[in-house]
Design an enzyme around this catalytic site. Structure first.
Site, PDB file in Angstrom:
ATOM      1  N   GLY A 171       0.887  -1.421  -0.299  1.00  0.00           N
ATOM      2  CA  GLY A 171      -0.036   0.347   0.214  1.00  0.00           C
ATOM      3  C   GLY A 171       1.281   1.258   0.360  1.00  0.00           C
ATOM      4  O   GLY A 171       0.094   2.107   0.231  1.00  0.00           O
ATOM      5  N   ALA A 172       1.951   1.166  -0.626  1.00  0.00           N
ATOM      6  CA  ALA A 172       3.307   2.507  -0.700  1.00  0.00           C
ATOM      7  C   ALA A 172       2.938   3.195  -1.762  1.00  0.00           C
ATOM      8  O   ALA A 172       3.601   3.474  -1.854  1.00  0.00           O
ATOM      9  CB  ALA A 172       4.546   1.814  -0.888  1.00  0.00           C
ATOM     10  N   SER A 173       1.762   3.462  -2.762  1.00  0.00           N
ATOM     11  CA  SER A 173       1.949   4.065  -4.132  1.00  0.00           C
ATOM     12  C   SER A 173       1.518   5.407  -3.178  1.00  0.00           C
ATOM     13  O   SER A 173       1.460   6.847  -3.779  1.00  0.00           O
ATOM     14  CB  SER A 173       0.899   3.712  -4.946  1.00  0.00           C
ATOM     15  N   GLY A 216       1.461   4.418   3.382  1.00  0.00           N
ATOM     16  CA  GLY A 216       2.554   3.108   3.213  1.00  0.00           C
ATOM     17  C   GLY A 216       3.404   4.504   1.878  1.00  0.00           C
ATOM     18  O   GLY A 216       5.055   4.385   2.163  1.00  0.00           O
ATOM     19  N   ASP A 273      -2.013  -6.919  -5.867  1.00  0.00           N
ATOM     20  CA  ASP A 273      -2.970  -6.553  -5.654  1.00  0.00           C
ATOM     21  C   ASP A 273      -3.829  -7.730  -4.131  1.00  0.00           C
ATOM     22  O   ASP A 273      -3.453  -8.985  -4.503  1.00  0.00           O
ATOM     23  CB  ASP A 273      -3.792  -7.260  -6.291  1.00  0.00           C
ATOM     24  N   LEU A 274      -4.099  -7.612  -3.207  1.00  0.00           N
ATOM     25  CA  LEU A 274      -3.925  -8.490  -1.937  1.00  0.00           C
ATOM     26  C   LEU A 274      -5.573  -8.908  -1.674  1.00  0.00           C
ATOM     27  O   LEU A 274      -5.255 -10.072  -1.216  1.00  0.00           O
ATOM     28  CB  LEU A 274      -3.906  -7.428  -0.732  1.00  0.00           C
ATOM     29  N   ASN A 298       1.093  -2.659   5.399  1.00  0.00           N
ATOM     30  CA  ASN A 298       0.402  -1.432   5.490  1.00  0.00           C
ATOM     31  C   ASN A 298      -0.722  -1.379   5.245  1.00  0.00           C
ATOM     32  O   ASN A 298      -1.969  -0.627   5.098  1.00  0.00           O
ATOM     33  CB  ASN A 298       1.174  -0.283   4.731  1.00  0.00           C
ATOM     34  N   TYR A 341     -23.847  -9.403   6.498  1.00  0.00           N
ATOM     35  CA  TYR A 341     -22.758  -8.861   6.521  1.00  0.00           C
ATOM     36  C   TYR A 341     -22.697  -6.989   7.065  1.00  0.00           C
ATOM     37  O   TYR A 341     -23.867  -6.444   6.820  1.00  0.00           O
ATOM     38  CB  TYR A 341     -22.753  -7.889   5.070  1.00  0.00           C
TER      39      TYR A 341
END
Length: 323
Positions: free
Chosen positions: A34-36, A40, A86-87, A113, A183
């Protein structure tokens, strides 16, 4: 658990760059998801300024390249690598880890992150609820794949980002993906952030003897893209949040929000220590009732629950996750 008095003075106002001022990370490899953008990116920038080779993961390749350019303007001599991550996709996680492995060097710092918050119900390709998949399962798979490189570093740091939202819910091992219960996007977010804390507990339980320090971080409330799924009334309500005493805003800049992550990744005091839950560059107090502002609930540090969650995650993925 470490004493809550262990921390930096005025930790809530420190920036990531201030936390690692004077620290030298030359020759170290730091992998950040998530560093973009947001926290992050600020975390990566601070570690790059300290001399680390930073490896950035994120879903948006164009944003990753922009982050690389931005960080390089502050630290011209630092190596910066990027690769799409892509997690929500196990295959994407595996491709990312292969890119890290191709460097042929240990991973000294791994910071999980990336995250999403309070999104509508959707599922991964294998049917896992999106917040749980992104915030925990994808990172668990990533950590499992990279654990040999963490071990080989000798004194690696593992940092998992949770938040005070873990006060909302523990984990429901019988229904992690909301197959048998209604949900609720906030309950699901809380469950995923408890799981993120338990990930650090499990990593330290399995890798601590190999010199891996594993810590959980609550970064505080920062104005980042994490809030993109919030309704307008929720945004308005959160914008008005203040501390329980006085009129100081709870909101932090991204640079201040990244400070505790950088502290966890670099502070000499944590060598060989774990697991611990950190906030405002200090060890958080253990609490027994949720307050949604500070402190860690006991279930987020429960070793047995961390182990049971790991096994349940393996069942969801249909594969073993060796550490």
């Amino acid at each position: 658990m470490l004493s809550s008095s262990f921390g930096l003075p005025q930790g809530a106002t420190l920036t990531a760059e201030e936390v690692c001022a004077g620290i030298r990370l030359h020759g170290k490899l730091a992998v950040i998801t998530g560093a973009s953008t947001g926290l992050g990116k600020e975390t990566a920038r601070a570690l790059a300024l300290a001399g680390a080779h930073v490896f950035l993961g994120g879903r948006d390749e164009q944003a990753l390249m922009t982050a690389k350019r931005d960080i390089s303007t502050f630290s011209l001599s630092t190596e910066i690598s990027v690769h799409r991550l892509d997690l929500m996709s196990a295959s994407s996680v595996c491709a990312f880890t292969k890119a890290v492995e191709s460097l042929g060097r240990p991973v000294d710092i791994l910071i999980c992150n990336a995250g999403i918050m309070a999104c509508p119900l959707w599922r991964s390709e294998t049917g896992i609820e999106a917040q749980f998949m992104t915030n925990y399962v994808g990172h668990a798979l990533l950590t499992s794949r990279l654990c040999p490189l963490l071990r080989s570093a000798g004194r690696a740091r593992f940092v998992s980002l949770s938040s005070c939202a873990h006060h909302l819910a523990s984990v429901d091992l019988a229904d992690l993906s909301y197959r048998h219960r209604a949900y609720d996007r906030w309950s699901a977010y809380g469950q995923s952030k408890t799981a993120a804390a338990l990930l650090a507990v499990q990593v330290y339980r399995k890798l601590g003897q190999d010199g891996v320090t594993a810590l959980t971080v609550h970064p505080g409330m920062s104005k980042t893209e994490l809030g993109r799924f919030l309704l307008e009334e929720e945004k308005a309500a959160m914008a008005q949040l203040t501390c329980s005493v006085g009129s100081t805003s709870l909101w932090k800049s991204a640079a201040a929000g990244a400070a505790t992550s950088v502290w966890a990744a670099t502070a000499a005091e944590f060598e060989g220590v774990g697991p611990a839950y950190l906030e405002d560059c200090a060890v958080a107090p253990l609490i027994t009732q949720p307050n949604f502002q500070y402190g860690v609930m006991p279930y987020a540090l429960d070793e047995t629950l961390a182990q049971d969650l790991w096994h349940a995650t393996e069942q969801l993925l249909g594969t073993t996750l060796p550490l």
